[in-house]
Design a protein around this motif. Structure first.
Motif, mmCIF file in Angstrom:
data_model
loop_
_atom_site.group_PDB
_atom_site.id
_atom_site.type_symbol
_atom_site.label_atom_id
_atom_site.label_comp_id
_atom_site.label_asym_id
_atom_site.label_seq_id
_atom_site.Cartn_x
_atom_site.Cartn_y
_atom_site.Cartn_z
ATOM 1 N N MET A 134 43.353 42.835 50.622
ATOM 2 C CA MET A 134 43.081 44.259 50.402
ATOM 3 C C MET A 134 44.294 44.969 49.817
ATOM 4 N N ALA A 135 45.482 44.517 50.193
ATOM 5 C CA ALA A 135 46.698 45.130 49.645
ATOM 6 C C ALA A 135 46.757 44.958 48.132
ATOM 7 N N PHE A 136 46.285 43.824 47.597
ATOM 8 C CA PHE A 136 46.244 43.632 46.156
ATOM 9 C C PHE A 136 45.159 44.491 45.518
ATOM 10 N N TRP A 137 44.000 44.529 46.155
ATOM 11 C CA TRP A 137 42.842 45.187 45.552
ATOM 12 C C TRP A 137 42.920 46.703 45.604
ATOM 13 N N GLU A 138 43.722 47.247 46.527
ATOM 14 C CA GLU A 138 43.814 48.696 46.667
ATOM 15 C C GLU A 138 45.011 49.298 45.945
ATOM 16 N N ARG A 139 45.929 48.470 45.483
ATOM 17 C CA ARG A 139 47.133 49.009 44.853
ATOM 18 C C ARG A 139 46.810 49.610 43.487
ATOM 19 N N PRO A 140 47.658 50.499 42.973
ATOM 20 C CA PRO A 140 47.433 51.054 41.635
ATOM 21 C C PRO A 140 47.287 49.956 40.600
ATOM 22 N N GLN A 141 46.380 50.189 39.640
ATOM 23 C CA GLN A 141 46.016 49.123 38.718
ATOM 24 C C GLN A 141 47.030 48.910 37.596
ATOM 25 N N GLY A 142 47.882 49.880 37.332
ATOM 26 C CA GLY A 142 48.813 49.761 36.225
ATOM 27 C C GLY A 142 50.109 49.060 36.583
ATOM 28 N N GLY A 143 50.992 48.957 35.592
ATOM 29 C CA GLY A 143 52.290 48.329 35.783
ATOM 30 C C GLY A 143 53.399 49.357 35.569
ATOM 31 N N PRO A 144 54.626 48.874 35.367
ATOM 32 C CA PRO A 144 54.972 47.459 35.305
ATOM 33 C C PRO A 144 55.034 46.811 36.687
ATOM 34 N N SER A 145 54.595 45.554 36.707
ATOM 35 C CA SER A 145 54.639 44.754 37.928
ATOM 36 C C SER A 145 54.534 43.300 37.509
ATOM 37 N N ARG A 146 55.387 42.453 38.075
ATOM 38 C CA ARG A 146 55.410 41.040 37.704
ATOM 39 C C ARG A 146 55.305 40.177 38.951
ATOM 40 N N THR A 147 54.395 39.210 38.914
ATOM 41 C CA THR A 147 54.212 38.257 40.004
ATOM 42 C C THR A 147 54.210 36.852 39.422
ATOM 43 N N LEU A 148 55.013 35.981 40.005
ATOM 44 C CA LEU A 148 55.049 34.571 39.603
ATOM 45 C C LEU A 148 54.496 33.729 40.738
ATOM 46 N N LEU A 149 53.456 32.950 40.431
ATOM 47 C CA LEU A 149 52.841 32.061 41.407
ATOM 48 C C LEU A 149 53.145 30.622 41.029
ATOM 49 N N LEU A 150 53.819 29.918 41.930
ATOM 50 C CA LEU A 150 54.210 28.534 41.696
ATOM 51 C C LEU A 150 53.358 27.604 42.552
ATOM 52 N N GLY A 151 53.142 26.385 42.061
ATOM 53 C CA GLY A 151 52.410 25.409 42.842
ATOM 54 C C GLY A 151 52.255 24.116 42.077
ATOM 55 N N GLY A 152 51.876 23.081 42.783
ATOM 56 C CA GLY A 152 51.641 21.801 42.152
ATOM 57 C C GLY A 152 50.240 21.707 41.590
ATOM 58 N N THR A 153 49.899 20.530 41.083
ATOM 59 C CA THR A 153 48.575 20.293 40.538
ATOM 60 C C THR A 153 47.518 20.454 41.623
ATOM 61 N N ARG A 154 46.442 21.205 41.294
ATOM 62 C CA ARG A 154 45.338 21.454 42.218
ATOM 63 C C ARG A 154 45.790 22.093 43.534
ATOM 64 N N SER A 155 46.814 22.900 43.451
ATOM 65 C CA SER A 155 47.308 23.577 44.650
ATOM 66 C C SER A 155 46.508 24.832 44.977
ATOM 67 N N GLY A 156 45.753 25.359 44.000
ATOM 68 C CA GLY A 156 45.039 26.617 44.188
ATOM 69 C C GLY A 156 45.767 27.802 43.595
ATOM 70 N N LYS A 157 46.805 27.552 42.789
ATOM 71 C CA LYS A 157 47.605 28.662 42.264
ATOM 72 C C LYS A 157 46.823 29.515 41.266
ATOM 73 N N SER A 158 45.991 28.896 40.436
ATOM 74 C CA SER A 158 45.195 29.675 39.479
ATOM 75 C C SER A 158 44.151 30.523 40.201
ATOM 76 N N ALA A 159 43.507 29.940 41.225
ATOM 77 C CA ALA A 159 42.527 30.700 41.991
ATOM 78 C C ALA A 159 43.185 31.884 42.701
ATOM 79 N N GLU A 160 44.407 31.704 43.196
ATOM 80 C CA GLU A 160 45.133 32.807 43.836
ATOM 81 C C GLU A 160 45.448 33.897 42.827
ATOM 82 N N ALA A 161 45.831 33.521 41.619
ATOM 83 C CA ALA A 161 46.117 34.513 40.579
ATOM 84 C C ALA A 161 44.867 35.322 40.253
ATOM 85 N N GLU A 162 43.739 34.637 40.102
ATOM 86 C CA GLU A 162 42.486 35.334 39.803
ATOM 87 C C GLU A 162 42.087 36.245 40.956
#
Length: 314
Positions: A134-162
């Motif tokens: 909810m903290a992600f979904w309720e925050r202001p939609q604009g930027g600037p804001s940068r988030t880096l998600l790291l993970g191995g193969t099939r870790s779920g990092k792309s799903a977390e980004a989406e």
């Protein structure tokens, strides 16, 4: 519009009677139970309010004239009335957070709209996980804001980004892994990613990541840094001489630092695997590892995703 959310769980409650899944059992062991959703609007129980049935739920009018769009149950995605800006939306965010993005996309939900999660159940791991999302979904939609998600193969990092950008009204998906005529397995991976994304997201397939970041507005998802680096090394002919690609890395870091968008980027964590057996493999590992460090240093948020679980990095 005064909304009192007295309970927020699904029809079976949370934990559900007889269910032994990890989500339900976690609450049960803690002695916690959430009852099925119960809502009072302007002092009147939801079921007694003036309301019109719409596909997926109800369009409710409170005693004070405010309008709320309410999901009828788990899996329901209520359709908004044309031209209405709702004062509140009560949605199945555990199951369909992208529906909030769609309502914002069509103007039914605005920055003034109160957002509440109802019909919450064991489709989400815990109340703490709901609060995190909810903290992600309720925050202001604009930027600037940068988030880096790291993970191995099939870790779920792309799903977390989406997931983090699911409730945004407009998202540009920068795909750095381009389709290849000679690699059907790779193309199937690209198609699977496309199929997960909401239909109103815009996709840009490019290896010009600095240009994409410089032009970006709103919310942007970059997937991913590793595939971009592979293309950049190819284009620079740098597999035998990594120094040739370093100017491209400097361009990306500068564009990342200077972006005005809300950007979430996915990258591969290369520091936990075996030492590559070839010089080119070791060069790629070193280049990506250093690039990840520099992007993380310029990010408001960074996290490591392991087996679908997220660990925030300080």
């Amino acid at each position: 519009m005064d909304i009192e959310l007295r309970a927020f769980a699904g029809p079976r409650g949370w934990p559900a009677t007889g269910c032994v899944c990890a989500s339900c059992n976690r609450l049960r062991l803690a002695g916690i139970r959430h009852e099925p959703a119960s809502v009072v609007i302007d002092g009147v129980p939801l079921e007694d309010c003036a309301r019109v049935r719409v596909p997926g739920g109800h369009d409710v009018t409170g005693a004070g004239g405010g309008r709320a769009l309410v999901a009828s149950g788990p899996g329901a995605a209520p359709e908004p009335a044309a031209g209405v800006e709702y004062d509140a939306v009560l949605l199945d965010l555990a199951g369909s957070p992208e529906h909030l993005g769609r309502l914002r996309h069509v103007g039914a939900a605005t920055p003034k709209t109160e957002v509440m999660a109802v019909h919450v159940d064991h489709r989400i791991s815990s109340p703490a996980e709901l609060e995190r999302r909810m903290a992600f979904w309720e925050r202001p939609q604009g930027g600037p804001s940068r988030t880096l998600l790291l993970g191995g193969t099939r870790s779920g990092k792309s799903a977390e980004a989406e997931l983090r950008l699911a409730a945004c009204p407009d998202v540009t998906y920068v795909a750095t892994g381009l389709a290849r005529d000679d690699d059907p397995e790779w193309n199937a991976r690209i198609a699977a990613h496309r199929g997960r994304r909401p239909a109103w997201w815009r996709t840009v397939e490019t290896t010009d990541l600095p240009g994409a970041l410089a032009a970006a507005t709103g919310a942007v998802l970059v997937d991913g840094i590793g595939t971009w680096l592979t293309a950049a090394i190819d284009e620079a002919g740098a597999w035998d001489d990594p120094s040739r690609v370093r100017p491209r890395l400097e361009e990306v870091v500068a564009a990342w630092r200077g972006t005005r968008a809300r950007v979430v980027a996915v990258s591969d964590e290369v520091g936990l695997s075996l030492v590559p057996a070839t010089p080119s493999g070791r060069a790629f590992r070193d280049l990506l590892g250093h690039l990840n460090q520099r992007l993380a240093a310029e990010s408001e948020e960074a996290a490591l995703v392991v087996a679908g679980r997220v660990m925030d990095l300080p």
